[in-house]
Write a protein that holds these residues in place. Structure first.
Motif, PDB file in Angstrom:
ATOM      1  N   UNK A 282       0.811  -1.230   0.000  1.00 50.81           N
ATOM      2  CA  UNK A 282       0.000   0.000   0.000  1.00 50.81           C
ATOM      3  C   UNK A 282       0.837   1.269   0.000  1.00 50.81           C
ATOM      4  N   UNK A 283       2.104   1.177   0.406  1.00 47.58           N
ATOM      5  CA  UNK A 283       2.965   2.363   0.487  1.00 47.58           C
ATOM      6  C   UNK A 283       3.063   3.078  -0.849  1.00 47.58           C
ATOM      7  N   UNK A 284       3.085   2.291  -1.929  1.00 52.64           N
ATOM      8  CA  UNK A 284       3.292   2.878  -3.252  1.00 52.64           C
ATOM      9  C   UNK A 284       2.131   3.786  -3.671  1.00 52.64           C
ATOM     10  N   UNK A 285       0.973   3.590  -3.048  1.00 57.13           N
ATOM     11  CA  UNK A 285      -0.190   4.400  -3.421  1.00 57.13           C
ATOM     12  C   UNK A 285       0.074   5.892  -3.174  1.00 57.13           C
ATOM     13  N   UNK A 286       0.833   6.187  -2.129  1.00 53.99           N
ATOM     14  CA  UNK A 286       1.034   7.584  -1.740  1.00 53.99           C
ATOM     15  C   UNK A 286       2.454   8.089  -1.967  1.00 53.99           C
ATOM     16  N   UNK A 287       3.254   7.309  -2.678  1.00 55.82           N
ATOM     17  CA  UNK A 287       4.637   7.723  -2.945  1.00 55.82           C
ATOM     18  C   UNK A 287       4.955   7.461  -4.412  1.00 55.82           C
ATOM     19  N   UNK A 288       5.433   8.490  -5.091  1.00 51.49           N
ATOM     20  CA  UNK A 288       5.871   8.298  -6.481  1.00 51.49           C
ATOM     21  C   UNK A 288       7.385   8.481  -6.533  1.00 51.49           C
ATOM     22  N   UNK A 289       8.063   7.522  -7.153  1.00 50.59           N
ATOM     23  CA  UNK A 289       9.521   7.615  -7.264  1.00 50.59           C
ATOM     24  C   UNK A 289       9.868   7.925  -8.715  1.00 50.59           C
TER      25      UNK A 289
END
Ligand code: PMP
Length: 394
Positions: A163-170
Motif C-alpha cells: 500500500x505504500x506505493x499508493x502515496x509515494x511516487x519515485x
C-alpha cells in the motif's frame, strides 16, 4: 596470511559471539563488508585504533557526522559537563532554545523541531507536509537515500507494505520532462517533493541547478512543499547545499554533524508549515520522542556547530576540492563537492580493505568525508593511499 586474514583472525572471538546474538553479527547494514569489519576501540582526532591495534585516518567519520573528528576536547567537555548535571528530563531545557536559534539564524528557516536521527527527521518533514497541505502524495527521486522509513525505501523492498506505493511516487533523478509531466497530472495531489541535492547513493553528483530550480518552481505552482534533505549536505555551506543553490526550501531535514557525535535529527521549516505541531494552535500533529532534543546531544552539537563557522566550512570545502582535483589529475574516478568525496570502483569491498591496510578508512561505498581534525599530513597520506590502492587493484 594476508592483512585481511590477520584482522579477521584477531576478531574471531567477537565475531563468533556477534553472529549468535545479531543477524549476520551486525546492527548497521551500511557498515558490513565481508568477511566482517574490524571493531573500533578508540578515536582521537583524525585517527581510529581498531581491536587489532591497527590505526587508520578516519575518512568515514561515522558516515559524515563527525565534522571535527573524534573526541574533540571542547565537544567532549561540553558533553561531560551536561552528563554530570543529568542526561535527560521530562521537561524542555534551555539548550533546545539556543540550538533552535542557532539553526534558524544559520539555515534561514525560522522554526525547528528536534528528533533522534535523519530517518526520523525525514519522517517528521513528510508528516508536516501532509498535515499542512492536507494531501497524501510524496514525490521523491530514485537512488536517493533518505533513511529507513517505509515511504523512502524501495517500494518493492522486503517488508514494505504494498500500500505504500499508493502515496509515494519515485521519479528518475534530474529528469525534468518526467517531473513536469507528473506535476502536470498529479500536482494537486502532491503534499511534498523530497530531494537530496547531492544524493550519496546516486554517486554524490550534485543535481543540476536547473532541476533544483524546477522543483522549487513546480512545487510553488501546485501548492506542494519542497523538502530538501540536508542530512549529509548541510556541512557544505553555513546554510547547507540549498543555500549554495540559492534555493529556499519549505522544509529542511538535518542530522549527523549537528549532533557533535551523538544521535540527532532536526526539521526546520517555515513557521506556518510547522504549525500543525503547535500545541497552542489547533495542533493536529502530536509528536514526542523520549530522547528528542536530548541535552547531551544538544550541548555537544552546539559546540560542534559553533566551531564550524563560515571560515571553517570554506576551509574544509577547499581541502576537499583540492584533494578531488589531485585525484582527478591522476585519473582516479571521484565525485562529490567540497568536503565530501566519493571514490568509484568496480570492487568497493577490495578498495575498502586495500585502503584500510594503507591506514585510511573510507565508507564501504567509497565515501570520504573530511573533518577539521585532518592536517596537511593526513590529507597527503589519504591521497597517497588512494593512489596506491588504485594502482594495486588495476
Ligand atoms: N537522509 C540522508 C540524505 C542520509 O544520508 C541519511 C543517512 N545516511 C539519512 C537521511 C538517514 O539518517 P540516519 O542514518 O541518521 O537515520
Amino acid at each position: 596470511m594476508s592483512f585481511v586474514d590477520d584482522i579477521v583472525a584477531e576478531s574471531t572471538n567477537l565475531r563468533e559471539r556477534a553472529v549468535k546474538v545479531m543477524p549476520g553479527g551486525i546492527t548497521r547494514s551500511t557498515l558490513f563488508l565481508a568477511p566482517h569489519p574490524p571493531y573500533a576501540v578508540r578515536g582521537e582526532g583524525a585517527v581510529i585504533t581498531d581491536n587489532t591495534g591497527h590505526q587508520v585516518i578516519d575518512c568515514n567519520n561515522n558516515y559524515t557526522s563527525l565534522i571535527h573528528g573524534h573526541a574533540h576536547p571542547a565537544i567532549t567537555s561540553a558533553a561531560v559537563k551536561v552528563i554530570s548535571e543529568g542526561t535527560a528530563f521530562g521537561l524542555p531545557t534551555d539548550r533546545e532554545v539556543v540550538f533552535a536559534e542557532l539553526l534558524a539564524e544559520r539555515v534561514g528557516l525560522p522554526h525547528w523541531r528536534f528528533c533522534n536521527s535523519g530517518t526520523e527527521a525525514v519522517m517528521m518533514a513528510i508528516r508536516a507536509a501532509r498535515a499542512y497541505t492536507g494531501r497524501d502524495l510524496l514525490i521523491r527521486f530514485s537512488d536517493s537515500y533518505h533513511g529507513t522509513s517505509d515511504a523512502v525505501v524501495a517500494p518493492d523492498a522486503a517488508g514494505v507494505p504494498t500500500g505504500t506505493t499508493r502515496d509515494v511516487l519515485v521519479l528518475p533523478q534530474a529528469d525534468s520532462a518526467a517531473f513536469k509531466e507528473t506535476m502536470a497530472s498529479q500536482g494537486s495531489r502532491v503534499a511534498a517533493v523530497l530531494i537530496d541535492l547531492m544524493p550519496n547513493r546516486a554517486g554524490l553528483v550534485p543535481v543540476p541547478q536547473d532541476f533544483a530550480g524546477l522543483v522549487r518552481e513546480q512545487t510553488d505552482r501546485h501548492g506542494a512543499l519542497m523538502i530538501v534533505d540536508e542530512v549529509i549536505t548541510l556541512r557544505l555551506g553555513t546554510d547547507g547545499l540549498a543555500g549554495r543553490y540559492g534555493i529556499r526550501p519549505d522544509l529542511v531535514t538535518a542530522a549527523k554533524i549537528i549532533g557533535g557525535g551523538f544521535p540527532v535529527g532536526a526539521v526546520g521549516g517555515r513557521a506556518e508549515v510547522l504549525e500543525p505541531f503547535n500545541p497552542l494552535g489547533n495542533g493536529s500533529v502530536s509528536w514526542g520522542g523520549t530522547f528528542s532534543a536530548n541535552p547531551v546531544t544538544l550541548a555537544a552539537g552546539l559546540e560542534a556547530m559553533r566551531s564550524f563557522n563560515r571560515t571553517q566550512v570554506e576551509a574544509l570545502n577547499t581541502a576537499g576540492d583540492e584533494l578531488r582535483a589531485t585525484l582527478h589529475a591522476a585519473h582516479i574516478p571521484v565525485s562529490g563537492l567540497g568536503s565530501l568525496l566519493r571514490l568509484r570502483h568496480p570492487d568497493l569491498e577490495r578498495l575498502w580493505w586495500s585502503l584500510y591496510e594503507r591506514n585510511v578508512m573510507v565508507g564501504t561505498n567509497g565515501l570520504i568525508a573530511l573533518s577539521t581534525a585532518m592536517n596537511d599530513t593526513h590529507l597527503d597520506n589519504i591521497r597517497e593511499a588512494v593512489l596506491a590502492a588504485y594502482q594495486e587493484l588495476s
